[in-house]
Scaffold this motif. Structure first.
Motif, mmCIF file in Angstrom:
data_model
loop_
_atom_site.group_PDB
_atom_site.id
_atom_site.type_symbol
_atom_site.label_atom_id
_atom_site.label_comp_id
_atom_site.label_asym_id
_atom_site.label_seq_id
_atom_site.Cartn_x
_atom_site.Cartn_y
_atom_site.Cartn_z
ATOM 1 N N UNK A 30 0.836 -1.213 0.000
ATOM 2 C CA UNK A 30 0.000 0.000 0.000
ATOM 3 C C UNK A 30 0.865 1.255 0.000
ATOM 4 N N UNK A 31 1.962 1.234 0.751
ATOM 5 C CA UNK A 31 2.881 2.384 0.791
ATOM 6 C C UNK A 31 3.500 2.639 -0.581
ATOM 7 N N UNK A 32 3.632 1.595 -1.384
ATOM 8 C CA UNK A 32 4.204 1.732 -2.726
ATOM 9 C C UNK A 32 3.166 2.112 -3.767
ATOM 10 N N UNK A 33 1.942 2.378 -3.332
ATOM 11 C CA UNK A 33 0.929 2.880 -4.243
ATOM 12 C C UNK A 33 -0.047 1.847 -4.764
ATOM 13 N N UNK A 34 0.086 0.593 -4.331
ATOM 14 C CA UNK A 34 -0.856 -0.433 -4.761
ATOM 15 C C UNK A 34 -2.125 -0.362 -3.915
ATOM 16 N N UNK A 35 -3.237 -0.774 -4.490
ATOM 17 C CA UNK A 35 -4.484 -0.868 -3.737
ATOM 18 C C UNK A 35 -4.585 -2.295 -3.223
ATOM 19 N N UNK A 36 -4.617 -2.435 -1.889
ATOM 20 C CA UNK A 36 -4.536 -3.763 -1.271
ATOM 21 C C UNK A 36 -5.752 -3.998 -0.382
ATOM 22 N N UNK A 37 -6.332 -5.181 -0.504
ATOM 23 C CA UNK A 37 -7.447 -5.571 0.359
ATOM 24 C C UNK A 37 -7.240 -6.998 0.840
ATOM 25 N N UNK A 38 -7.434 -7.203 2.136
ATOM 26 C CA UNK A 38 -7.339 -8.533 2.747
ATOM 27 C C UNK A 38 -8.755 -9.067 2.935
ATOM 28 N N UNK A 39 -8.983 -10.325 2.546
ATOM 29 C CA UNK A 39 -10.288 -10.962 2.687
ATOM 30 C C UNK A 39 -10.143 -12.188 3.579
ATOM 31 N N UNK A 40 -11.020 -12.301 4.587
ATOM 32 C CA UNK A 40 -10.937 -13.384 5.561
ATOM 33 C C UNK A 40 -12.290 -13.548 6.243
ATOM 34 N N UNK A 41 -12.393 -14.483 7.200
ATOM 35 C CA UNK A 41 -13.627 -14.573 7.960
ATOM 36 C C UNK A 41 -13.445 -13.904 9.323
ATOM 37 N N UNK A 42 -14.541 -13.564 9.970
ATOM 38 C CA UNK A 42 -14.487 -12.928 11.282
ATOM 39 C C UNK A 42 -15.290 -11.647 11.311
ATOM 40 N N UNK A 43 -14.924 -10.756 12.226
ATOM 41 C CA UNK A 43 -15.596 -9.456 12.348
ATOM 42 C C UNK A 43 -14.574 -8.442 12.883
ATOM 43 N N UNK A 44 -14.771 -7.135 12.660
ATOM 44 C CA UNK A 44 -15.893 -6.501 11.965
ATOM 45 C C UNK A 44 -15.855 -6.761 10.456
ATOM 46 N N UNK A 45 -16.956 -6.404 9.794
ATOM 47 C CA UNK A 45 -17.091 -6.686 8.363
ATOM 48 C C UNK A 45 -16.080 -5.915 7.525
ATOM 49 N N UNK A 46 -15.701 -4.712 7.959
ATOM 50 C CA UNK A 46 -14.742 -3.911 7.206
ATOM 51 C C UNK A 46 -13.988 -2.980 8.144
ATOM 52 N N UNK A 47 -12.690 -2.865 7.916
ATOM 53 C CA UNK A 47 -11.888 -1.857 8.610
ATOM 54 C C UNK A 47 -10.677 -1.506 7.759
ATOM 55 N N UNK A 48 -10.134 -0.332 8.015
ATOM 56 C CA UNK A 48 -8.937 0.138 7.315
ATOM 57 C C UNK A 48 -7.770 0.041 8.296
ATOM 58 N N UNK A 49 -6.683 -0.590 7.871
ATOM 59 C CA UNK A 49 -5.515 -0.750 8.737
ATOM 60 C C UNK A 49 -4.273 -0.314 7.976
ATOM 61 N N UNK A 50 -3.654 0.770 8.403
ATOM 62 C CA UNK A 50 -2.371 1.232 7.838
ATOM 63 C C UNK A 50 -2.342 1.232 6.306
ATOM 64 N N UNK A 51 -3.408 1.739 5.703
ATOM 65 C CA UNK A 51 -3.408 1.939 4.258
ATOM 66 C C UNK A 51 -4.050 0.844 3.439
ATOM 67 N N UNK A 52 -4.435 -0.265 4.084
ATOM 68 C CA UNK A 52 -5.106 -1.316 3.321
ATOM 69 C C UNK A 52 -6.441 -1.674 3.982
ATOM 70 N N UNK A 53 -7.349 -2.231 3.178
ATOM 71 C CA UNK A 53 -8.674 -2.605 3.659
ATOM 72 C C UNK A 53 -8.700 -4.064 4.107
ATOM 73 N N UNK A 54 -9.514 -4.341 5.119
ATOM 74 C CA UNK A 54 -9.757 -5.719 5.545
ATOM 75 C C UNK A 54 -11.262 -5.958 5.482
ATOM 76 N N UNK A 55 -11.678 -6.942 4.682
ATOM 77 C CA UNK A 55 -13.086 -7.310 4.551
ATOM 78 C C UNK A 55 -13.271 -8.708 5.135
#
Length: 202
Positions: A30-55
């Motif tokens: 993400x720091x290098x300009x890429x759009x990054x998203x992590x997908x996994x199970x659990x909760x919460x449904x979405x959060x932003x962590x240090x420049x990348x999304x977690x769904x």
């Protein structure tokens, strides 16, 4: 580039396992300009962590069969059109994922021996059955993926021995964030001791 990272679970305050790999890879991409998203199970449904999304999705039954398909569906639901899907272990793709009509390139990481039932990790009958299932799934996904990234040369040799093309295998050892460590000075010829804390297995 849009990079989706699949892993069974990811916590913000991780303590170990594959989560540090996911965190640092995602953060620096993400720091290098890429759009990054992590997908996994659990909760919460979405959060932003240090420049990348977690769904996150609810935990599906029979993870080895359905998790990859469910994560792929979540990726479509949130409109993340990935160029690359990086799976951090076999369960995060699962048996049904290769039939998902995915157009992204698939990068598959392996962090331990595919022959774990005979390399000292599996002890009980259940462990041996699970380990054999891991072997079958890892072999299947390695052949279906575009790139396979084991963390050590011996895993590459194992993959080649079960028919995975060596042309698609790229060994990438785990990295180290040097900013977490301070430089130490020592006198010449003085003994220097390093402590290793890890799992005593391949």
């Amino acid at each position: 580039m849009k990079i989706a990272r699949f892993i069974p679970e990811f916590e913000k305050n991780f303590k170990g396992g594959l989560m540090p790999n996911v965190y640092y890879l995602s953060k620096y991409q993400a720091m290098r300009g890429h759009k990054v998203a992590v997908f996994c199970f659990g909760s919460p449904a979405h959060e932003k962590i240090d420049g990348f999304d977690v769904y996150r999705i609810p935990k599906p039954r029979r993870l080895r069969f359905f998790l990859g398909r469910k994560l792929f569906e979540k990726m479509g639901e949130v409109g993340f059109d990935a160029n690359v899907i990086h799976a951090m272990n076999p369960m995060s793709l699962g048996w049904f994922f290769p039939f998902s009509n995915c157009k992204a390139k698939i990068v598959f990481s392996l962090h331990n021996s595919i022959f774990s039932w005979k390399n000292g990790i599996a002890e009980t009958i259940k462990d041996k059955i699970d380990s054999f299932n891991f072997y079958l799934l890892a072999k299947f996904l390695s052949k279906k993926s575009d790139v396979v990234m084991p963390i050590a040369g011996f895993i590459k040799d194992e993959l080649i021995s079960v028919g995975v093309s060596k042309n698609k295998i790229k060994v990438i050892p785990p990295g180290v964030d040097l900013s977490l460590f301070r430089k130490i000075s020592r006198k010449k010829n003085k003994k220097f001791t390093v402590l290793y804390a890890g799992r005593f297995s391949r």
